[in-house]
Write a protein that holds these residues in place. Sequence first.
Motif, mmCIF file in Angstrom:
data_model
loop_
_atom_site.group_PDB
_atom_site.id
_atom_site.type_symbol
_atom_site.label_atom_id
_atom_site.label_comp_id
_atom_site.label_asym_id
_atom_site.label_seq_id
_atom_site.Cartn_x
_atom_site.Cartn_y
_atom_site.Cartn_z
ATOM 1 N N LEU A 17 -3.833 9.544 1.662
ATOM 2 C CA LEU A 17 -3.834 9.384 3.106
ATOM 3 C C LEU A 17 -3.336 7.981 3.448
ATOM 4 N N ASP A 18 -2.173 7.905 4.071
ATOM 5 C CA ASP A 18 -1.629 6.597 4.447
ATOM 6 C C ASP A 18 -1.843 6.416 5.944
ATOM 7 N N GLU A 19 -2.851 5.678 6.294
ATOM 8 C CA GLU A 19 -3.243 5.462 7.689
ATOM 9 C C GLU A 19 -3.351 6.765 8.475
ATOM 10 N N PRO A 20 -4.231 7.650 8.035
ATOM 11 C CA PRO A 20 -4.284 8.983 8.645
ATOM 12 C C PRO A 20 -4.821 8.995 10.069
ATOM 13 N N LYS B 16 0.826 -1.216 0.000
ATOM 14 C CA LYS B 16 0.000 0.000 0.000
ATOM 15 C C LYS B 16 0.854 1.256 0.000
ATOM 16 N N THR B 17 1.781 1.299 0.957
ATOM 17 C CA THR B 17 2.609 2.502 1.056
ATOM 18 C C THR B 17 3.447 2.693 -0.203
ATOM 19 N N THR B 18 3.953 1.601 -0.738
ATOM 20 C CA THR B 18 4.733 1.691 -1.967
ATOM 21 C C THR B 18 3.894 2.287 -3.093
#
Lengths: 325, 272
Positions: A171-174, A54-56
Motif C-alpha cells: 500500500l503506497d499512501e492508500p 519508499k515508492t522505489t
Amino acid sequence: MIQAKNLNKIYKIKMKKHIWNRSEIQYKEAVHDISMDIEKGKIVGLLGVNGAGKTTTIKMLSTMISPSSGTIHVDDIDAVKFPFHAKKIINLITGGERNIYWRLSARENLEYFGSLYGLTKTELKKRIDYCLSIVNLTKNADIPVEKYSKGMKQRLQIARGLINNPSYIFLDEPTLGIDILMAKELREYIKRITVEENKGVLLTTHYIAEADELCNYIYVINNGKIVSEGTANDLKKLYTSNYCLNFIFDCYNKSLFDDIAKLENIIKIELNPELHSIKLISKENLIKKIIQLSSNYKCNINQIKTEDSLEASLMQILKVGNSHA
Amino acid sequence: MKPVFLTAKAVTLKNRIITNRAYPLSSFTERVVGSIFSIIFPVFIYYFIFNCHISESFTKHANTMDYLTYIVLGQSVNIIAVSTLMSVGRCMITEIREGTLDNFLLSPASRIGYFLGSYVEQFLRSMLEFSLVLLVGITLGARIPAEKVPIIALFIIFMSLVCFCMAILISTIMVFTKDTYITQNTFFLLIDFICGVLFPVECLPHWLQYISQLMPLTSALKAFRNCILGNQSLQDNWILLAYSSIISIVFLAIGYCYFRKFEKKLIENIYV
Ligand SMILES: Nc1ncnc2c1ncn2[C@@H]1O[C@H](COP(=O)(O)OP(=O)(O)OP(=O)(O)O)[C@@H](O)[C@H]1O
Ligand SMILES: [Mg+2]
C-alpha cells in the motif's frame, strides 16, 4: 513471507541540455542496501520523508522495476528471476486518481483487472461484489469513473488491489485523499484482513498516527537507507527523551497556569483557559511538580494524559539521520 | 479459457467500450474519407492529366494495363495497414500517456494477449473500412470479378495479420522512444512509397528496392495483385506468401522479445 535482502536501486537519468548535445548521464541512488521481511499476518510500515525511497522500494518488491542488486523472495519464489510467479500472489495499491479507466464504470474496471489475473466469470462476479462492498461503491458501481469524486476513485483503486485476493498487499499512501470516516474504516479493514485472512501488508504513509495504529513493525528510511527499525513502541522509547503531557483542571486559575508555564525544561506549551487544559512537551517528567503546584492553588486535576508521540521520535530519527548524511 | 485468450478478451472488451464511449465515429469517418480521397486523386490525375496513358515500364512491371484496379487494390490494403497500425501500434503508448498501463504491467497477464486483444477489437472496423474503399473503387471503375471475392477475403485476413506483426514492432519502438509522430509517419511513408501501394516496386531506385523487400507488406501486396489482376492462383504465389510470413514473424519476434526483455525499464522511464 517476503524476504528482501540488500536491495539497491540506482536510477540512470539522461539529461539533455539542447537537442544537439550528447546526453549527460547522471546516476541517482534511490535505495541503498535495504533488507526487510514481511510476514503473513503482519503489517509492516515504511516511513520517511518525500524522496526517501519508499515508492522505489515498493516498486521493486512488487516486481514493477528490477533492483540494481539484491534479492527478493516471495514465499520461496525468486521474484527477481521469476516475476510472473510472484505477480499472482501480490498486489499494489497506490494513491492517486490515474491508473484506472475513467471511461469505464467501477464494475467494468474491476472486470478488466480481474481478467488480467485469470479469474473466470463466476469467480470474478463474486470477487467484484465483495471488493465493491468493502470500499462502499456498490451503489455507484455502474457509473463511469469520470463522474466519481477523488476519494471514490481512490477507493476503486483499493478494490482493484484486492481483486486477485493477494497474499501480500503493498500500500503506497492508500489513504491519500480519503475522508476520515472512510480512512478509519479502511484501516480497520486492513487490520482485519491481515489477521483473519493472514495476509502480509507493507504500508507507506505520511500520516504518522496511521502507522502508529496499524503497523506491527516499522522501518524508517532516509536517503534510501534504513535508519531505524522496530515496533512503534521501540522507536518511541529509543528516541523520545521528551515527555508529552496533557492536564485538564476543574477550573482556570491564571496564577497557576503562569507558574506552570515558568517551570524549567519545557520545550513547548499550549494553555487553553476555556477548557482549563494545558498541553506540554518537556525534557523532564514534570507530573510531580505540577501536582504539587495545583494543590498549592487548591485546584483539582480532572485528567492527566501522557503520550509518547511517534511523530516526535520520528523527527528525532530523521534529524540524526540527516546529520550523519 | 487459456490465460492468453482471457487477457485478449478482456482487452478487446475494454477497448471496445472506451472507443464506443469516447469517439464512436469520428476516427472511422476520418480514415474512410481520407482513403477515398487517396483513390480519387491518382485516378483523376490518370484520367485528366495523363489521359489514360501509362508508361511502358509500368505495364511491364505491374503486368497490367488496368491502373485503376491496380491502385484501388493498393489503397484498400493501405487502409488496413493504417487502421491496424493506428489501433494496435498506438494502444500501449496511449495507455502509458494516460497513466493506465502500470496496473497491467503489475499483473501476470499475458503480454501477447494484450496485443491480440487490441487487434481483435479493431479487426471488424478495419474490414469495414477496407470494404468501403473497395466499393468506392468499383464505382469509379475498378474491375473486380465477383468470383474473386473468396480469394480477396483470404488475402485480406492474411494482410491484416501481416499488419498485426508490424504493429507490434511499431508499438515497441513507440513505447521505448516515447515518440508516436515520427515513428508512425515514417512507417506510413514507407508503406505508401516503397511497398508498392501506388506503383510497382521495380520503378524505385535499386537500393530502395532492397529496403522495400524488408517490409512484409511488399510481397504480400504483390501476391494479392498477381491473384486478382494477373489471374494467378494462390499456389503460383506461395514463395511470395511464405517470404512475407517469415518477415512478419521476424517483425513480431523482435518487437515482442524486446518488449518483454525491457518491460521493467518501462516503468522506470515513465517517471510519474
Ligand atoms: N524513475 C526514476 N528515475 C529517476 N529517479 C527517480 C525515479 N523514481 C524515483 N527517483 C528518485 O529516487 C528518489 C526516491 O524516490 P521515491 O519515489 O522512491 O521516494 P518516496 O519515498 O516514495 O517519496 P514520496 O514520499 O514523495 O512519495 C527520489 O530522489 C527521486 O527523485
Ligand atoms: Mg512515494
